[in-house]
Write an enzyme that holds these catalytic residues in place. Structure first.
Site, PDB file in Angstrom:
ATOM      1  CG  LEU A 151      -2.113   0.961   1.132  1.00  0.00           C
ATOM      2  CD1 LEU A 151      -3.138   0.504   0.108  1.00  0.00           C
ATOM      3  CD2 LEU A 151      -2.776   1.106   2.499  1.00  0.00           C
ATOM      4  N   GLY A 152       1.638   1.407  -1.111  1.00  0.00           N
ATOM      5  CA  GLY A 152       2.499   2.578  -1.273  1.00  0.00           C
ATOM      6  C   GLY A 152       1.795   3.604  -2.142  1.00  0.00           C
ATOM      7  NE  ARG A 153       6.070   6.187  -5.112  1.00  0.00           N
ATOM      8  CZ  ARG A 153       7.312   6.005  -4.667  1.00  0.00           C
ATOM      9  NH1 ARG A 153       7.883   6.903  -3.892  1.00  0.00           N
ATOM     10  NH2 ARG A 153       8.017   4.944  -5.016  1.00  0.00           N
ATOM     11  CB  ILE A 154       1.050   2.242  -7.461  1.00  0.00           C
ATOM     12  CG1 ILE A 154       2.128   3.041  -8.190  1.00  0.00           C
ATOM     13  CG2 ILE A 154       0.040   1.668  -8.458  1.00  0.00           C
ATOM     14  CD1 ILE A 154       3.042   2.220  -9.094  1.00  0.00           C
ATOM     15  NE  ARG A 174       9.277  -3.508   3.550  1.00  0.00           N
ATOM     16  CZ  ARG A 174      10.212  -2.755   2.974  1.00  0.00           C
ATOM     17  NH1 ARG A 174      11.435  -3.212   2.857  1.00  0.00           N
ATOM     18  NH2 ARG A 174       9.924  -1.551   2.526  1.00  0.00           N
ATOM     19  NE  ARG A 231       9.644  -4.594 -11.874  1.00  0.00           N
ATOM     20  CZ  ARG A 231       8.986  -3.505 -12.267  1.00  0.00           C
ATOM     21  NH1 ARG A 231       7.693  -3.581 -12.562  1.00  0.00           N
ATOM     22  NH2 ARG A 231       9.603  -2.351 -12.383  1.00  0.00           N
ATOM     23  CG  ASP A 255       0.986  -5.045 -16.738  1.00  0.00           C
ATOM     24  OD1 ASP A 255       0.758  -5.136 -17.961  1.00  0.00           O
ATOM     25  OD2 ASP A 255       1.686  -4.144 -16.237  1.00  0.00           O
ATOM     26  CD  GLU A 260       7.509  -8.790 -17.528  1.00  0.00           C
ATOM     27  OE1 GLU A 260       6.810  -8.709 -16.519  1.00  0.00           O
ATOM     28  OE2 GLU A 260       8.052  -7.804 -18.049  1.00  0.00           O
ATOM     29  CG  HIS A 278       5.813  -4.929 -17.723  1.00  0.00           C
ATOM     30  ND1 HIS A 278       6.892  -5.493 -17.089  1.00  0.00           N
ATOM     31  CD2 HIS A 278       5.529  -3.785 -17.019  1.00  0.00           C
ATOM     32  CE1 HIS A 278       7.259  -4.731 -16.067  1.00  0.00           C
ATOM     33  NE2 HIS A 278       6.437  -3.686 -16.002  1.00  0.00           N
TER      34      HIS A 278
END
Ligand code: NDP
Length: 318
Positions: A151-154, A174, A231, A255, A260, A278
């Site tokens: 639950l960061g910026r994005i 964490r 990722r 995505d 990849e 991606h």
């Protein structure tokens, strides 16, 4: 005075070469017919690296004795050996914030596409199946609970959008965030047990490798939707394929992939997956914003100023 020599690892948006050409001598690494020769010719003079998402291992950093800055045009920098950079006092910069909304938008699109089977329904129409009967009824987002890993910026931008859809939100990271009211779960398995949509949007790299595997899919359960915009490395792909095949979870929207741009044939063959190459940040507008920030970081550094957005592992010495 000679212009500084900069190594460009990957192709980038046209504005990068256009802007940098006035200030630096650019060496196009990906284009070099003999990369080792390029490194032995110009490696000793290179002071900066600029790249789109790229692999920048210790072995490359070691060949550039004067390297001062690595400016990547991406927010994730798991492909860059930041430890090797930090040991040498090399600053790594990334491009936070400028892609946050784009990636969050795409995540919601991918979630809806997965739950409501939008690509399959469209294919049904294009294949001329509609006159034979209506497309089958699908699962729904109504009443679902979403768990966000990272639950960061994005992650927060995804949560804001999900609130608009009436979806309940919980999260794992964490640590519990003091200023966040959403319920916190100390492990991915506990989060997965409490929700029926699990969204991965944390960094890749060694710390998060295979954080999501068989036990987490078991906990998510047979109505569970898994969305990965983080990722490929964060998921045990073999366990994911098994969970999708056996009905241990309902569907997945992905995505990103472990290897990849190679996507396992088994994932492609599964009807309960929506697979994207991606593209979460891949609009012209946002990729230009990212490229501009990478350029601005590099130019700030070359002008003797602090970089704009250094990553926490390599704080600016200026
Ligand atoms: P932030 O640094 O703002 O957020 C990362 C979040 O992940 C934090 O909330 C952090 O919380 C959490 N986190 C970090 N390490 C761990 C861990 N070991 N286990 C669990 N949670 C962890 O980054 P952004 O939101 O800007 O970007 C997040 C990631 O999204 C990028 O690193 C990138 O990998 C991916 N991404 C993918 C894109 C795509 O094209 N698909 C495009 C853009 C980004 P805490 O510190 O509390 O653990």
């Amino acid at each position: 005075m000679a212009k500084p020599d900069i190594l460009m690892l990957t192709p980038m948006r046209p504005l990068v070469e256009k802007t940098l050409a006035q200030h630096v001598t650019l060496h196009r690494f990906w284009d070099a017919p003999d990369k080792e020769k390029l490194l032995s010719d110009v490696g000793p003079r290179i002071t900066g690296i600029v790249s789109f998402v790229a692999s920048c291992p210790r072995s490359l950093i070691e060949k550039l004795p004067k390297l001062e800055i690595i400016a990547t045009s991406a927010v994730g920098y798991d492909g860059i050996d930041v430890k090797a950079a930090a040991e040498r006092g090399i600053v790594v910069t990334n491009t936070p914030d400028v892609l946050t909304d784009e990636v969050a938008d795409l995540t919601l699109g991918l979630l809806l596409a997965t739950v409501r089977e939008i690509p399959r329904a469209e294919k049904y129409l294009r294949d001329g199946q509609w006159p034979k009967g209506p497309y089958h009824l699908t699962a729904t987002l109504r009443g679902r609970k979403a768990g966000i890993i990272g639950l960061g910026r994005i992650g927060k931008a995804i949560a804001e959008r999900l609130e608009g859809f009436g979806t309940q939100i919980s999260y794992h990271g964490r640590r519990k965030q003091a200023d966040v009211a959403y319920p916190y779960f100390p492990s991915v398995a506990e989060l997965a047990k409490a929700v029926d949509v699990l969204i991965a949007i944390m960094p890749g790299g060694a710390d998060t490798k295979h954080l999501i595997g068989a036990a987490e899919f078991e906990a998510l359960g047979p109505n569970g939707i898994f969305i990965n915009v983080a990722r490929g490395s964060v998921v045990d792909e073999t366990a994911l394929i098994a969970a999708l095949k056996s009905g241990k979870i309902l569907a997945a929207g992905l995505d990103v992939f472990e290897n990849e741009p190679n996507v396992p044939a088994e994932l492609i063959a599964l009807p309960n997956t929506v697979l994207l190459p991606h593209v979460a940040s891949a609009s012209v507008y946002t990729r230009d914003e990212m490229a501009q920030l990478a350029v601005d970081n590099l130019l700030a550094w070359l002008a003797g100023k602090p970089p704009l957005t250094p990553v926490p592992e390599t704080p600016s010495p200026r």
